[in-house]
Design a protein around this motif. Structure first.
Motif, PDB file in Angstrom:
ATOM      1  N   VAL A  60      69.690  81.659 102.303  1.00 31.83           N
ATOM      2  CA  VAL A  60      70.042  82.154 103.651  1.00 31.83           C
ATOM      3  C   VAL A  60      69.775  81.046 104.674  1.00 31.83           C
ATOM      4  CG1 VAL A  60      69.421  83.846 105.439  1.00 31.83           C
ATOM      5  CG2 VAL A  60      69.584  84.560 103.038  1.00 31.83           C
ATOM      6  N   LEU A  61      68.619  80.374 104.525  1.00 36.01           N
ATOM      7  CA  LEU A  61      68.270  79.260 105.440  1.00 36.01           C
ATOM      8  C   LEU A  61      69.370  78.206 105.392  1.00 36.01           C
ATOM      9  CD1 LEU A  61      66.341  77.515 107.221  1.00 36.01           C
ATOM     10  CD2 LEU A  61      65.277  76.729 105.100  1.00 36.01           C
ATOM     11  N   HIS A  81      75.799  75.179 109.853  1.00 30.33           N
ATOM     12  CA  HIS A  81      76.581  74.941 111.079  1.00 30.33           C
ATOM     13  C   HIS A  81      75.788  75.201 112.353  1.00 30.33           C
ATOM     14  CE1 HIS A  81      79.972  74.680 108.409  1.00 30.33           C
ATOM     15  NE2 HIS A  81      79.855  75.954 108.021  1.00 30.33           N
ATOM     16  N   ILE A  82      74.521  75.627 112.217  1.00 30.17           N
ATOM     17  CA  ILE A  82      73.782  76.015 113.436  1.00 30.17           C
ATOM     18  C   ILE A  82      72.471  75.240 113.522  1.00 30.17           C
ATOM     19  CG2 ILE A  82      72.751  77.962 114.710  1.00 30.17           C
ATOM     20  CD1 ILE A  82      74.375  79.845 112.881  1.00 30.17           C
ATOM     21  N   THR A  84      77.068  85.084 113.083  1.00 28.59           N
ATOM     22  CA  THR A  84      77.677  86.291 112.510  1.00 28.59           C
ATOM     23  C   THR A  84      78.422  85.936 111.220  1.00 28.59           C
ATOM     24  OG1 THR A  84      77.943  87.094 114.768  1.00 28.59           O
ATOM     25  CG2 THR A  84      79.186  88.249 113.045  1.00 28.59           C
ATOM     26  N   GLU A  85      79.123  84.807 111.253  1.00 25.91           N
ATOM     27  CA  GLU A  85      79.831  84.314 110.062  1.00 25.91           C
ATOM     28  C   GLU A  85      78.829  84.062 108.929  1.00 25.91           C
ATOM     29  OE1 GLU A  85      82.909  81.480 111.884  1.00 25.91           O
ATOM     30  OE2 GLU A  85      82.083  80.418 110.122  1.00 25.91           O
ATOM     31  N   ALA A  86      77.738  83.412 109.266  1.00 26.77           N
ATOM     32  CA  ALA A  86      76.713  83.086 108.246  1.00 26.77           C
ATOM     33  C   ALA A  86      76.152  84.375 107.669  1.00 26.77           C
ATOM     34  CB  ALA A  86      75.606  82.253 108.868  1.00 26.77           C
ATOM     35  N   ALA A  95      75.829  80.177 119.721  1.00 26.53           N
ATOM     36  CA  ALA A  95      76.108  80.036 118.274  1.00 26.53           C
ATOM     37  C   ALA A  95      76.291  81.405 117.623  1.00 26.53           C
ATOM     38  CB  ALA A  95      74.960  79.288 117.609  1.00 26.53           C
ATOM     39  N   LEU A  96      76.468  82.449 118.455  1.00 28.73           N
ATOM     40  CA  LEU A  96      76.500  83.819 117.899  1.00 28.73           C
ATOM     41  C   LEU A  96      77.625  83.994 116.881  1.00 28.73           C
ATOM     42  CD1 LEU A  96      75.500  86.692 117.748  1.00 28.73           C
ATOM     43  CD2 LEU A  96      76.814  87.243 119.802  1.00 28.73           C
TER      44      LEU A  96
END
Ligand code: S2G
Ligand code: ZN
Length: 455
Positions: A231-232, A238-239, A286-288, A281-282
């Motif tokens: 997850v990390l 991208h963030i 959300t994509e992640a 970066a929302l």
């Protein structure tokens, strides 16, 4: 000795009553005897220098004391030492907007520096649960980390200058706040993390960061420990995150029992990742999140919809330490490189569950920095002394594993007394010999916090 102290400080700034000795003679640890001979409250640098000269003349030991939120026993006085409290050296001296530097005394409470920075439209980016009582001098002496390290680094990154009284009473002015200064060894960096064993910090110039953009917080439910790292990686792809923390279901249970907080998700999860990022970066976040659900690592998540909700979600993480303090936990504050985490977490999980099956173990920490807080909770029927002896006996097993992964047996809490006897699991004999040499140069009579870090 008391008369000699009265020659330096007015009587109201020399305390010898038992309440004062017990109150200022310790930090947050509870398993060391507390027995200073006096507590003194200097207000000026010259008084600190006079105290150090007196200590050299009389063979007195000095233990520096700040907010007393330390977890390694570095501010404990067990052998008749004189505690030097910086409570009365707690002023912000001036602010230099061009360099974004705040000159402050060591006793400034961390939260007060954070508030001062905000008043200037800037940000002091080192933050942790005890910031409301810890002091800047102590934060520097332990190179405090906390919850924003993944973006802003440790306290070390924000110290632009340090005035320090060395063990001989010399006042040195390290780096004087310069952004660039290539004139040999940077003594500032020796003092940062030295736990008051090389010098007493009597003034600091702290750099401030730009104010952060509005932040959003997401808490994700993760079933499998190793998936936290996947997850990390997916979020970091991208963030640029401002925080990546994790905690276990047991940690959540203890915080909710201690504070009236709702569960973050409808369905309980074995582990939780708390991710903080810039509002801009929302979409990427959300994509992640969707990608982690597709991959089967995450079942559910909650996204903060307000500042208040973000604060509540943060409380689930920041409230852990205080919520479990009643168990006088045996704390492990371990770190390995992030790349080593998958293997390390697997092995430390196996080691802990097979070695102490009948103890409650709280997992949490700044996993984005490779830093794991592994707290074994004391069973009610066990005394603190017996429990800490148990902790001391099981540590070698954990530390051998840390050593095998080239990790650190103390990621951010320091060495003090608690980790002193295990230093060689993370520092070589050659390094320890060099550290002793440096100690002898700065504190030839060993009057500064003797017995801390180095036995
Ligand atoms: C944390 C705070 C101190 C502790 O919560 O990140 O560093 O009790 C800790 O472990
Ligand atoms: Zn921590």
């Amino acid at each position: 000795m008391i008369e000699a102290l009265h020659e330096i400080l007015s009587a109201d700034r020399v305390a010898t009553d038992d309440d004062a000795l017990q109150n200022w003679g310790r930090d947050w640890t509870r398993n060391f005897p507390v027995a200073p001979s006096a507590v003194v409250f200097p207000e000026r640098i010259e008084e600190v220098q006079a105290l150090v000269r007196l200590a050299n003349r009389e063979g007195l030991a000095l233990v520096p004391s700040g907010g007393r939120t330390g977890l390694s026993g570095a501010a404990v006085a067990s052998n008749g030492e004189v505690v030097v409290s910086f409570d009365r050296m707690n002023r912000i001296l001036d602010f230099n907007p061009a360099d974004r530097l705040v000159r402050c005394q060591p006793g400034v409470v961390t939260a007060n520096l954070q508030a001062f920075a905000e008043e200037q439209g800037l940000y002091y980016p080192v933050d942790f649960a005890s910031a409301g009582s810890s002091q800047i001098g102590g934060n520097i002496s332990t190179n405090a980390g906390g919850i924003k390290v993944i973006r802003y680094g440790m306290t070390r990154a924000w110290v632009a200058g340090l005035k320090v009284v060395t063990g001989t009473g010399e006042l040195i002015d390290c780096n004087r706040g310069l952004m660039k200064n290539a004139t040999g060894y940077d003594l500032r960096h020796l003092m940062i993390g030295a736990e008051g064993t090389l010098g007493l910090i009597v003034e600091a110039e702290m750099r401030l960061a730009e104010a952060p953009q509005p932040q959003r917080v997401m808490v994700l439910g993760v079933e499998q420990f190793p998936d936290i790292l996947k997850v990390l990686e997916r979020f970091q792809r991208h963030i640029s995150l401002s925080a990546f923390e994790f905690f276990s279901d047991l940690a959540l249970e203890k915080v909710r029992a201690h504070r009236d907080l709702r569960a973050p998700l409808a369905t309980p999860s074995r582990f939780y990742a708390l991710v903080e990022f810039d509002e801009s970066a929302l979409d990427l976040a959300t994509e992640a999140f969707e990608a982690t659900v597709e991959a089967g690592w995450v079942a559910d998540a909650v996204l903060s919809q307000s500042e208040a909700q973000a604060r509540d979600l943060w409380q689930l993480r920041e409230g852990i330490s205080e919520s479990i303090s009643g168990y006088t936990p045996y704390k492990n504050d371990l770190s390995v490189k992030v790349a080593a985490l998958p293997g390390f977490l697997q092995e430390v999980d196996a080691l802990v569950s097979e070695s102490y099956p009948d103890y409650e173990v709280c997992w949490y920490g700044h996993i984005g920095d490779g830093n794991l807080h592994l707290n074994i909770l004391r069973p009610a029927e066990m005394s603190v002394a017996a429990f800490h002896e148990f902790g001391h006996d099981i540590s070698p097993g954990i530390f051998e594993l840390v050593q095998r992964y080239d990790g650190s047996i103390s990621a951010e809490h320091g060495v003090g007394l608690v980790k002193r006897d295990f230093l060689s699991y993370s520092r070589s004999d050659a390094e320890i010999a060099l550290m002793r040499g440096i100690k002898a140069v700065f504190d030839p009579n060993n009057i500064l916090n003797p017995g801390k870090i180095l036995a």
